[in-house]
Design a protein around this motif. Structure first.
Motif, PDB file in Angstrom:
ATOM      1  N   SER A  50       0.839  -1.188   0.000  1.00 20.41           N
ATOM      2  CA  SER A  50       0.000   0.000   0.000  1.00 20.41           C
ATOM      3  C   SER A  50       0.886   1.255   0.000  1.00 20.41           C
ATOM      4  CB  SER A  50      -0.893  -0.049   1.248  1.00 20.41           C
ATOM      5  OG  SER A  50      -1.662   1.089   1.304  1.00 20.41           O
ATOM      6  N   ASN A  71       2.541   1.604  -3.379  1.00 18.90           N
ATOM      7  CA  ASN A  71       1.573   2.083  -4.372  1.00 18.90           C
ATOM      8  C   ASN A  71       1.353   3.588  -4.219  1.00 18.90           C
ATOM      9  OD1 ASN A  71      -0.542   1.838  -6.393  1.00 18.90           O
ATOM     10  ND2 ASN A  71      -1.982   2.141  -4.687  1.00 18.90           N
ATOM     11  N   ASN A  72       1.212   4.042  -2.967  1.00 14.96           N
ATOM     12  CA  ASN A  72       0.985   5.480  -2.742  1.00 14.96           C
ATOM     13  C   ASN A  72       2.157   6.303  -3.261  1.00 14.96           C
ATOM     14  OD1 ASN A  72      -1.472   5.054  -1.598  1.00 14.96           O
ATOM     15  ND2 ASN A  72      -0.701   5.012   0.518  1.00 14.96           N
ATOM     16  N   LYS A 126       2.230   6.345  -7.020  1.00 18.38           N
ATOM     17  CA  LYS A 126       1.184   7.216  -7.591  1.00 18.38           C
ATOM     18  C   LYS A 126       1.585   8.683  -7.476  1.00 18.38           C
ATOM     19  CE  LYS A 126      -3.282   6.049  -7.181  1.00 18.38           C
ATOM     20  NZ  LYS A 126      -4.514   5.531  -6.556  1.00 18.38           N
ATOM     21  N   ILE A 169      -8.518  -2.342  -5.560  1.00 21.72           N
ATOM     22  CA  ILE A 169      -7.709  -1.352  -6.290  1.00 21.72           C
ATOM     23  C   ILE A 169      -8.490  -0.861  -7.498  1.00 21.72           C
ATOM     24  CG2 ILE A 169      -5.487  -2.262  -5.558  1.00 21.72           C
ATOM     25  CD1 ILE A 169      -5.251  -3.627  -8.331  1.00 21.72           C
ATOM     26  N   ASP A 219      -3.957   2.582  -9.729  1.00 17.45           N
ATOM     27  CA  ASP A 219      -3.229   1.855  -8.680  1.00 17.45           C
ATOM     28  C   ASP A 219      -2.265   0.889  -9.377  1.00 17.45           C
ATOM     29  OD1 ASP A 219      -4.285   2.852  -6.257  1.00 17.45           O
ATOM     30  OD2 ASP A 219      -6.151   1.731  -6.617  1.00 17.45           O
TER      31      ASP A 219
END
Ligand code: PLP
Length: 423
Positions: free
Chosen positions: A34, A37-38, A41, A382, A386
């Motif tokens: 997570s 992914n953040n 992004k 997701i 994502d």
């Protein structure tokens, strides 16, 4: 069929269906993915990337040092870590300047970037390819091949070709002889074969120098244990290796006083060389990033340190396949892992889905290198933009498919490292 038989058959069919019905494997990202992914992004390029986790790499370097036989040197396998900065980072931390190379363009690049390195070829190069190295390499270069580079020679005809090359270029070549310690991928099979090669080398001291042996033994941990235990296969490979060393000393006892390179192992077997080995240096590369092919009991102390990340381009409910559109909502009734469809950027890599959990390819739709179809259950939360994460099954070719490596620490992208030039 009477009523009783019909009931038994129905129950048996229901049990069989219940047993065969796939489990719902879906789940959200772990906190680790997570966070990745953040960051991707916010700070990433929204393209498929190969990520290297430096925290995990550091742990793997420590794990490798902990199991390396203290009497041996470590030689890093460049093809499995094909980035100059990645190699430099590991050479620094593991305090070694020894690299094993397998590709001529990598040799040229490494010799320029790391002129103090000590290089051994891990496969025999065609003499013409070797010649092209000397055409680019001039006396002004800091890297001195006559001292720092060992060519791998697997047969007498190849040695003859290298002798001809050395004569034509008026250079001296270091010759490491490949020996077959049971893998049967080439090299000398019997110690007596050594005589002709050593004689040829000794007859041409201005052009050739014998520098050692290379005996690679991954078969040791890959044989089915019913055929041969790993311990037995290891002992056999060591006995073969030892027979070449003894033959060498029998041919000329002076070799005992020379600094020779007796190279062995690779990630799968390096732990077996821990307490007793005839080698004086051991090779490893892949275990440091641990692709899935290296999920072996002998490498339990290592952790995955490389992931592919790629953005989700499209998200759809159900699974729609051309010509069987009516099955869109029926397929998920059978397999909950088909409740959602994602199309990802790229695909069909030699890799396994890692996060979020429960992603799978769709065999009916077929794979795509452009936009792969990926299915997962509704537990996967997701959406478009994502990232899907995969673990490469090997590093040597998969690392070359993404451009620069993204280097991560604490789940934050820190920098990018280049990939060795392939041509
Ligand atoms: C000669 C040789 N030594 C060592 C290795 C081990 O490399 P790794 O540790 O990346 O498996 C290989 C891999 O192909 C090899 O061919």
């Amino acid at each position: 069929m009477n009523r009783r038989k019909f009931i038994i058959a129905s129950v048996a069919a229901a049990v069989a269906i219940a047993l065969l019905k796939p489990d719902d494997n879906g789940g959200p990202y772990s906190p680790y993915f997570s966070a990745l992914n953040n960051d991707l992004k916010s700070n990433g390029n929204s393209l498929p990337n190969m990520l290297i986790d430096l925290d995990k790499l550091d742990l793997n370097i420590q794990a490798l040092q902990a199991l390396l036989n203290p009497k041996t040197d470590l030689r890093l396998v460049a093809k499995s870590l094909p980035s100059p900065e990645l190699l430099g980072y590991i050479m620094d931390k593991a305090a070694t300047n020894k690299l094993m190379v397998f590709h001529l363009p990598f040799l040229t690049h490494i010799a320029q970037t790391y002129p103090d390195s000590d290089l051994l070829f891990g496969k025999p190069m065609p003499a013409k390819a070797a010649e092209s190295f000397y055409q680019q390499h001039t006396a002004e270069h800091a890297f001195k091949p006559e001292k720092q580079l060992q060519w791998l020679i697997d047969s007498e005809p190849r040695l003859q070709q290298y002798l001809a090359l050395a004569k034509s270029q008026q250079i001296k070549l270091q010759v490491n002889i490949e020996i077959d310690v049971g893998l049967h991928r080439g090299g000398l099979q019997r110690a007596q074969e050594l005589d002709a090669l050593i004689t040829l080398i000794e007859q041409n001291p201005s052009y050739l120098r014998f520098s050692g042996f290379m005996g690679y033994d991954p078969h040791v941990v890959k044989l089915p244990s019913i055929i041969k235990s790993a311990d037995e296969a290891y002992q056999e490979s060591q006995t073969i290796y030892q027979s070449f060393i003894e033959r060498l000393y029998a041919i000329n006892n002076n070799y005992k006083n020379q600094k020779l390179c007796f190279n062995g192992a690779g990630s799968p077997t390096i732990a077996m060389h821990n307490s007793n080995t005839v080698a004086n240096e051991l090779s490893a590369g892949s275990c440091l990033v641990k692709p899935t092919d290296f999920d072996l009991p002998s490498l339990e102390s290592f952790t995955a340190a490389a992931y592919i990340s790629t953005p989700v381009l499209k998200k759809m409910a159900g699974t729609q396949i051309p010509a069987i559109e009516m099955a869109k909502n029926i397929l998920p009734l059978w397999d909950a892992n088909m409740q959602q469809t994602f199309f990802i950027y790229g695909g069909k890599w030699l890799a396994k889905y890692e996060a979020p959990s429960g992603l799978q390819n769709n065999g009916l739709f077929g794979p795509s290198t452009n936009q792969d179809m990926v299915n997962g259950s509704n537990k996967i939360d997701i959406g478009v933009d994502d990232h899907v994460f995969l673990r490469p099954s090997q590093s040597e070719s998969v690392f070359l498919q993404f451009g620069d490596l993204l280097i991560v620490r604490n789940q934050i992208i820190q920098q990018s490292w280049s990939i060795l030039k392939q041509v």
